[in-house]
Design a protein around this motif. Structure first.
Motif, PDB file in Angstrom:
ATOM      1  N   ASP A 119       0.925  -1.187  -0.079  1.00  0.00           N
ATOM      2  CA  ASP A 119       0.005  -0.255   0.100  1.00  0.00           C
ATOM      3  C   ASP A 119       0.898   1.420  -0.057  1.00  0.00           C
ATOM      4  N   TYR A 120       2.118   1.071   0.825  1.00  0.00           N
ATOM      5  CA  TYR A 120       2.977   2.592   0.757  1.00  0.00           C
ATOM      6  C   TYR A 120       3.397   2.599  -0.499  1.00  0.00           C
ATOM      7  N   PHE A 121       3.944   1.568  -1.256  1.00  0.00           N
ATOM      8  CA  PHE A 121       4.730   1.613  -2.215  1.00  0.00           C
ATOM      9  C   PHE A 121       4.149   1.663  -3.641  1.00  0.00           C
ATOM     10  N   LYS A 122       2.519   1.702  -3.534  1.00  0.00           N
ATOM     11  CA  LYS A 122       1.794   1.733  -4.880  1.00  0.00           C
ATOM     12  C   LYS A 122       1.922   2.805  -5.742  1.00  0.00           C
ATOM     13  N   GLU A 123       2.111   3.900  -5.323  1.00  0.00           N
ATOM     14  CA  GLU A 123       2.507   5.204  -6.340  1.00  0.00           C
ATOM     15  C   GLU A 123       4.153   5.335  -6.420  1.00  0.00           C
ATOM     16  N   ASN A 124       4.893   4.242  -6.048  1.00  0.00           N
ATOM     17  CA  ASN A 124       6.497   4.483  -6.073  1.00  0.00           C
ATOM     18  C   ASN A 124       7.006   3.662  -7.034  1.00  0.00           C
ATOM     19  N   CYS A 126       9.646   1.872  -6.413  1.00  0.00           N
ATOM     20  CA  CYS A 126      10.353   0.783  -5.794  1.00  0.00           C
ATOM     21  C   CYS A 126       9.113  -0.245  -5.711  1.00  0.00           C
ATOM     22  N   ARG A 127       9.660  -1.584  -5.643  1.00  0.00           N
ATOM     23  CA  ARG A 127       8.734  -2.694  -5.858  1.00  0.00           C
ATOM     24  C   ARG A 127       8.970  -3.546  -4.703  1.00  0.00           C
ATOM     25  N   VAL A 128       7.829  -4.181  -4.011  1.00  0.00           N
ATOM     26  CA  VAL A 128       7.876  -5.100  -3.070  1.00  0.00           C
ATOM     27  C   VAL A 128       7.929  -6.535  -3.260  1.00  0.00           C
ATOM     28  N   PHE A 129       8.835  -7.485  -2.929  1.00  0.00           N
ATOM     29  CA  PHE A 129       8.471  -8.819  -3.136  1.00  0.00           C
ATOM     30  C   PHE A 129       8.791  -9.745  -1.872  1.00  0.00           C
ATOM     31  N   LEU A 130       8.251 -10.869  -1.990  1.00  0.00           N
ATOM     32  CA  LEU A 130       8.291 -11.908  -1.149  1.00  0.00           C
ATOM     33  C   LEU A 130       8.964 -12.911  -1.246  1.00  0.00           C
ATOM     34  N   ALA A 131       9.494 -13.721  -0.225  1.00  0.00           N
ATOM     35  CA  ALA A 131      10.028 -15.064  -0.393  1.00  0.00           C
ATOM     36  C   ALA A 131       8.989 -15.933  -0.850  1.00  0.00           C
ATOM     37  N   PRO A 132       9.444 -17.078  -1.580  1.00  0.00           N
ATOM     38  CA  PRO A 132      10.913 -17.250  -2.111  1.00  0.00           C
ATOM     39  C   PRO A 132      11.265 -16.323  -3.273  1.00  0.00           C
ATOM     40  N   PHE A 133      12.374 -15.543  -3.231  1.00  0.00           N
ATOM     41  CA  PHE A 133      12.607 -14.765  -4.030  1.00  0.00           C
ATOM     42  C   PHE A 133      14.231 -14.475  -4.005  1.00  0.00           C
ATOM     43  N   ASP A 134      15.275 -15.408  -4.902  1.00  0.00           N
ATOM     44  CA  ASP A 134      16.687 -15.008  -4.779  1.00  0.00           C
ATOM     45  C   ASP A 134      17.285 -13.724  -4.957  1.00  0.00           C
ATOM     46  N   VAL A 135      18.065 -13.502  -3.908  1.00  0.00           N
ATOM     47  CA  VAL A 135      19.057 -12.107  -4.123  1.00  0.00           C
ATOM     48  C   VAL A 135      20.252 -12.457  -4.045  1.00  0.00           C
ATOM     49  N   HIS A 136      21.170 -11.944  -4.966  1.00  0.00           N
ATOM     50  CA  HIS A 136      22.611 -11.989  -4.835  1.00  0.00           C
ATOM     51  C   HIS A 136      23.329 -10.771  -4.223  1.00  0.00           C
ATOM     52  N   PHE A 137      23.680 -11.091  -3.079  1.00  0.00           N
ATOM     53  CA  PHE A 137      24.094 -10.139  -2.195  1.00  0.00           C
ATOM     54  C   PHE A 137      25.625 -10.081  -2.309  1.00  0.00           C
ATOM     55  N   LYS A 138      26.217  -9.023  -3.081  1.00  0.00           N
ATOM     56  CA  LYS A 138      27.705  -8.770  -3.260  1.00  0.00           C
ATOM     57  C   LYS A 138      28.384  -7.880  -2.113  1.00  0.00           C
ATOM     58  N   GLN A 149      17.014 -15.360   0.643  1.00  0.00           N
ATOM     59  CA  GLN A 149      15.723 -15.116   0.312  1.00  0.00           C
ATOM     60  C   GLN A 149      14.952 -14.384   1.504  1.00  0.00           C
ATOM     61  N   PRO A 150      15.311 -13.106   1.470  1.00  0.00           N
ATOM     62  CA  PRO A 150      14.651 -12.225   2.546  1.00  0.00           C
ATOM     63  C   PRO A 150      13.152 -12.550   2.482  1.00  0.00           C
ATOM     64  N   ASP A 151      12.440 -12.587   3.776  1.00  0.00           N
ATOM     65  CA  ASP A 151      10.927 -12.565   3.840  1.00  0.00           C
ATOM     66  C   ASP A 151      10.141 -11.529   3.092  1.00  0.00           C
ATOM     67  N   VAL A 152      10.916 -10.288   3.110  1.00  0.00           N
ATOM     68  CA  VAL A 152      10.116  -9.264   2.504  1.00  0.00           C
ATOM     69  C   VAL A 152      11.451  -8.232   1.851  1.00  0.00           C
ATOM     70  N   LEU A 153      11.214  -7.876   0.824  1.00  0.00           N
ATOM     71  CA  LEU A 153      12.345  -6.883   0.187  1.00  0.00           C
ATOM     72  C   LEU A 153      11.873  -5.892  -0.570  1.00  0.00           C
ATOM     73  N   VAL A 154      12.623  -4.639  -0.485  1.00  0.00           N
ATOM     74  CA  VAL A 154      12.161  -3.400  -1.257  1.00  0.00           C
ATOM     75  C   VAL A 154      12.963  -3.328  -2.255  1.00  0.00           C
ATOM     76  N   ALA A 155      13.053  -3.350  -3.580  1.00  0.00           N
ATOM     77  CA  ALA A 155      13.934  -2.852  -4.467  1.00  0.00           C
ATOM     78  C   ALA A 155      13.602  -1.811  -5.289  1.00  0.00           C
ATOM     79  N   CYS A 156      14.343  -0.831  -5.257  1.00  0.00           N
ATOM     80  CA  CYS A 156      14.289   0.480  -6.059  1.00  0.00           C
ATOM     81  C   CYS A 156      15.107   0.577  -7.154  1.00  0.00           C
ATOM     82  N   ASP A 157      15.905  -0.520  -7.492  1.00  0.00           N
ATOM     83  CA  ASP A 157      17.018  -0.245  -8.543  1.00  0.00           C
ATOM     84  C   ASP A 157      16.724  -1.490  -9.707  1.00  0.00           C
ATOM     85  N   LEU A 158      15.355  -1.777  -9.876  1.00  0.00           N
ATOM     86  CA  LEU A 158      15.058  -2.605 -10.865  1.00  0.00           C
ATOM     87  C   LEU A 158      15.684  -2.549 -12.328  1.00  0.00           C
TER      88      LEU A 158
END
Length: 255
Positions: A119-124, A126-138, A149-158
């Motif tokens: 709801d917060y990011f609906k006009e933003n 940034c996107r919200v994703f749920l696990a299972p969602f692999d993220v490669h942390f450098k 696989q974070p439970d929730v993540l906010v990605a602003c660099d898609l």
């Protein structure tokens, strides 16, 4: 050859396994799991190897939460293993961790957070994703990334960070982990370190047992500040103004 009248993922007693080991070995060879019980409790799991890297069957106590064979692997080996497996797994500091099934309480918390965040990011952008969602942390100054696989993540660099396989390869701005007894140490130590060193800005640790949220803010790959929110509080993001979670509503009436 599969044993008659058995389904995939069968449960057998230790005595039954000893008496008919060859039969169950054939069953595992056909890409099935055998869960072993002792005195009515599940104590181990016999699983097929996933790739030729693993030249043995892995039997481990506490089958729902264990390191994959207890051996170090490279990032490339992990990618080969994970792409050929249907299991959920994470790769942290060269170790593979298999992820167990979450509890009802965990899923209720996850759902509530996702709705509030969405709801917060609906006009933003940034996107919200749920696990299972692999993220490669450098991580800073470390060659191989961790894959989690974070439970929730906010990605602003898609933009420019989604590869040709449709996988996200950027760094989330904010990540959330919901603690459980089996993941508490990993989430509070190993994952915190990975998120901090990889450029994540904010990390929420949601503790159902204590009914609180601890929020870390990272700057220059170090902990800049943190705060614990308890009953009566609204947990407030330090990065996104107005993004909040009411503690009492988050933990109300959980099963």
């Amino acid at each position: 050859m599969k044993p008659p009248n058995y389904r995939e993922g069968v449960i057998v007693t230790a005595t039954e396994l000893k008496q008919n080991f060859g039969k169950y070995l054939d069953f595992v060879e056909d890409q099935n799991d055998v869960v072993i019980t002792k005195n009515g409790n599940k104590v181990a799991r016999l699983t097929p190897y996933v790739t030729d890297i693993e030249q043995y069957f892995t039997v481990r106590e506490k089958a729902l939460d264990y390191k994959y064979g207890g051996k170090k692997v490279s990032y490339e080996e992990f990618m080969e293993i994970s792409e050929k497996s249907t299991l959920r797994m994470e790769f942290i500091n060269g170790e593979i961790y298999l992820l167990g099934s979450p509890t009802i309480g965990h899923q209720e918390i996850l759902g509530r957070l996702y709705l509030w965040f969405s709801d917060y990011f609906k006009e933003n952008k940034c996107r919200v994703f749920l696990a299972p969602f692999d993220v490669h942390f450098k991580k800073k100054d470390i060659k191989d990334p961790d894959v989690m696989q974070p439970d929730v993540l906010v990605a602003c660099d898609l933009e420019n960070n989604v590869n040709d396989k449709g996988r996200y390869m950027g760094t989330p701005t904010l990540v959330v982990e919901i603690l459980s007894d089996s993941t508490r140490k990993k989430d509070m130590v190993e994952k915190l370190n990975t998120y901090m060193l990889s450029g994540v800005q904010e990390y929420w640790l949601v503790d159902q047992k204590q009914e609180n949220i601890m929020i870390y803010y990272f700057a220059d790959h170090e902990i800049d500040r943190y705060k614990i929110y308890e009953k009566g509080d609204d947990a407030q993001s330090m990065v996104f103004q107005g993004l909040a979670a009411n503690i009492e509503k988050l933990f109300a009436d959980l099963l």
